[in-house]
Design a protein around this motif. Sequence first.
Motif, mmCIF file in Angstrom:
data_model
loop_
_atom_site.group_PDB
_atom_site.id
_atom_site.type_symbol
_atom_site.label_atom_id
_atom_site.label_comp_id
_atom_site.label_asym_id
_atom_site.label_seq_id
_atom_site.Cartn_x
_atom_site.Cartn_y
_atom_site.Cartn_z
ATOM 1 N N GLU A 9 0.989 -1.259 0.090
ATOM 2 C CA GLU A 9 -0.097 -0.130 -0.063
ATOM 3 C C GLU A 9 0.964 1.307 0.046
ATOM 4 N N ARG A 10 0.503 2.329 -0.795
ATOM 5 C CA ARG A 10 1.199 3.543 -0.765
ATOM 6 C C ARG A 10 0.248 4.683 -0.011
ATOM 7 N N VAL A 11 1.046 5.404 0.769
ATOM 8 C CA VAL A 11 0.191 6.412 1.552
ATOM 9 C C VAL A 11 0.829 7.703 1.018
ATOM 10 N N LEU A 12 0.144 8.640 0.825
ATOM 11 C CA LEU A 12 0.552 9.991 0.727
ATOM 12 C C LEU A 12 0.355 10.965 1.717
ATOM 13 N N MET A 13 1.546 11.588 2.486
ATOM 14 C CA MET A 13 1.053 12.421 3.135
ATOM 15 C C MET A 13 2.277 13.293 3.560
ATOM 16 N N ASP A 14 1.866 14.493 4.371
ATOM 17 C CA ASP A 14 2.927 15.665 4.817
ATOM 18 C C ASP A 14 3.808 15.275 5.793
ATOM 19 N N MET A 15 5.228 15.550 5.408
ATOM 20 C CA MET A 15 6.294 15.255 6.469
ATOM 21 C C MET A 15 7.199 16.383 6.557
ATOM 22 N N ARG A 167 8.659 0.735 -6.638
ATOM 23 C CA ARG A 167 7.937 -0.337 -6.249
ATOM 24 C C ARG A 167 8.940 -1.041 -5.130
ATOM 25 N N LYS A 168 10.135 -1.439 -5.737
ATOM 26 C CA LYS A 168 11.197 -2.070 -4.775
ATOM 27 C C LYS A 168 11.571 -1.152 -3.727
ATOM 28 N N TRP A 169 11.643 0.135 -3.652
ATOM 29 C CA TRP A 169 12.069 0.984 -2.686
ATOM 30 C C TRP A 169 11.097 0.938 -1.645
ATOM 31 N N LEU A 170 9.839 1.159 -2.052
ATOM 32 C CA LEU A 170 8.762 1.112 -1.010
ATOM 33 C C LEU A 170 8.463 0.133 -0.351
ATOM 34 N N ASP A 171 8.366 -1.099 -1.094
ATOM 35 C CA ASP A 171 7.922 -2.325 -0.508
ATOM 36 C C ASP A 171 8.800 -2.967 0.486
ATOM 37 N N PHE A 172 8.705 -2.596 1.954
ATOM 38 C CA PHE A 172 9.791 -2.825 2.663
ATOM 39 C C PHE A 172 9.692 -4.078 3.499
ATOM 40 N N ALA A 173 8.603 -4.969 3.086
ATOM 41 C CA ALA A 173 8.546 -6.368 3.716
ATOM 42 C C ALA A 173 9.029 -7.501 2.485
ATOM 43 N N GLU A 174 8.906 -7.040 1.160
ATOM 44 C CA GLU A 174 9.208 -8.015 0.040
ATOM 45 C C GLU A 174 10.542 -7.671 -0.389
ATOM 46 N N TRP A 273 -1.535 7.917 -9.055
ATOM 47 C CA TRP A 273 -0.117 7.697 -8.759
ATOM 48 C C TRP A 273 0.108 6.583 -7.676
ATOM 49 N N LEU A 274 -0.854 6.713 -6.653
ATOM 50 C CA LEU A 274 -0.606 5.752 -5.613
ATOM 51 C C LEU A 274 -0.857 4.320 -5.983
ATOM 52 N N GLY A 275 -1.652 4.227 -7.169
ATOM 53 C CA GLY A 275 -1.741 2.829 -7.569
ATOM 54 C C GLY A 275 -2.727 2.110 -6.751
ATOM 55 N N GLY A 278 -6.189 -1.983 -8.952
ATOM 56 C CA GLY A 278 -5.566 -3.057 -9.514
ATOM 57 C C GLY A 278 -4.408 -3.593 -8.696
ATOM 58 N N GLN A 279 -4.118 -3.243 -7.411
ATOM 59 C CA GLN A 279 -3.094 -3.673 -6.443
ATOM 60 C C GLN A 279 -3.241 -5.120 -6.349
ATOM 61 N N PRO A 280 -2.039 -5.778 -6.051
ATOM 62 C CA PRO A 280 -2.128 -7.017 -5.742
ATOM 63 C C PRO A 280 -2.791 -7.392 -4.156
ATOM 64 N N ALA A 281 -3.140 -8.602 -4.017
ATOM 65 C CA ALA A 281 -3.641 -8.931 -2.621
ATOM 66 C C ALA A 281 -2.618 -8.504 -1.423
ATOM 67 N N ALA A 282 -3.367 -8.047 -0.396
ATOM 68 C CA ALA A 282 -2.320 -7.300 0.807
ATOM 69 C C ALA A 282 -1.371 -8.511 1.200
ATOM 70 N N LYS A 283 -0.214 -7.877 1.180
ATOM 71 C CA LYS A 283 1.077 -8.633 1.823
ATOM 72 C C LYS A 283 0.998 -8.086 3.306
ATOM 73 N N LYS A 284 1.442 -8.807 4.078
ATOM 74 C CA LYS A 284 1.901 -8.725 5.602
ATOM 75 C C LYS A 284 3.033 -8.429 5.760
ATOM 76 N N ARG A 285 3.565 -7.711 6.547
ATOM 77 C CA ARG A 285 4.910 -7.386 6.663
ATOM 78 C C ARG A 285 5.456 -8.798 7.569
ATOM 79 N N LYS A 286 6.799 -9.094 6.806
ATOM 80 C CA LYS A 286 7.513 -10.346 7.428
ATOM 81 C C LYS A 286 8.026 -9.988 8.888
ATOM 82 N N ALA A 287 7.841 -11.007 9.749
ATOM 83 C CA ALA A 287 8.630 -10.867 11.110
ATOM 84 C C ALA A 287 10.025 -10.522 10.916
#
Length: 287
Positions: A9-15, A167-174, A273-275, A278-287
């Motif tokens: 999931e991609r989240v857009l927010m102010d930082m 995608r690779k940079w943001l997908d912290f679990a995979e 942009w956040l896509g 058509g996103q793939p099924a939810a992936k849970k964070r790896k332990a």
Amino acid sequence: IRKDADSSERVLMDMRWGLVPSWFKQDNPSKLQFNTSNCRSDTMLSKSSYKGALLKGKRCVVLADGFYEWQQQSGGKQPYFIYFPQTKDAMDKETEGDEEWKGWRLLTMAGIFDCWEPPSGGEMLYTYTIITVDASKDVSFIHPRQVRVGKGVAGMPAILDGDEAIRKWLDFAEVPTQEAVKLIQPTENIVFHPVSTFVNNIRNNAPECVAPIELGAKKEIKATPSNKVMLGWLKSSQEGSPQKKENDLPKWTSQFIHSPSPKKTSADVLQQWLGKQGQPAAKKRKA
């Protein structure tokens, strides 16, 4: 990041720009003694300010129209605007039913973020830093291999070129940290042009800051293969704008956020942009 977060999931927010580490113990984040606006890629896994957040998968993408660099010359510093190559689609008006954003292609810069909470309690503060690398060959003539930015030393932003890199940079679990950092490399897929020293005043925030100029003449130039899209984009962004009052400070906001077409809202564009679709099924964070 929640332990059960969907890593796709991609989240857009102010930082806030300038990372405040989660371990910082003072009540006022402005009391941080060092500059964290930029993070050098060669030290990001060794400095405590960034290592902890990076190893926890707190990777983000910072969006911008482009960035500036200044070339030292005998008569002073000449600013340049640096950005992704653009296509003619960047000048096209969007039509109802468009499924893809066709406006200005934003730079997608690699960043690290962290979440800081005041020791005495209060609202969580999200902050980020932009990762920097050595200047690419095409840009190196503008400034030395390393340039001073604020209190720190940095090169050019680490730019993620393309959806797969993002995608690779943001997908912290995979994508584990050691694999993700391989994406942090200088890119040659950028273009640039000289701009007026009007941009040197931090109060100036207007299209004139990015408009191409002819060196020596200091005037706006006619369209050429390298800047035709930029000139057209600036022209379209100003069409239909109300006349500025004489003493008003000019305002400039990204065309990506404020589309000139009433048929597509900024929320629609960001959603694309956040896509979300058509996103793939939810992936849970790896332990």
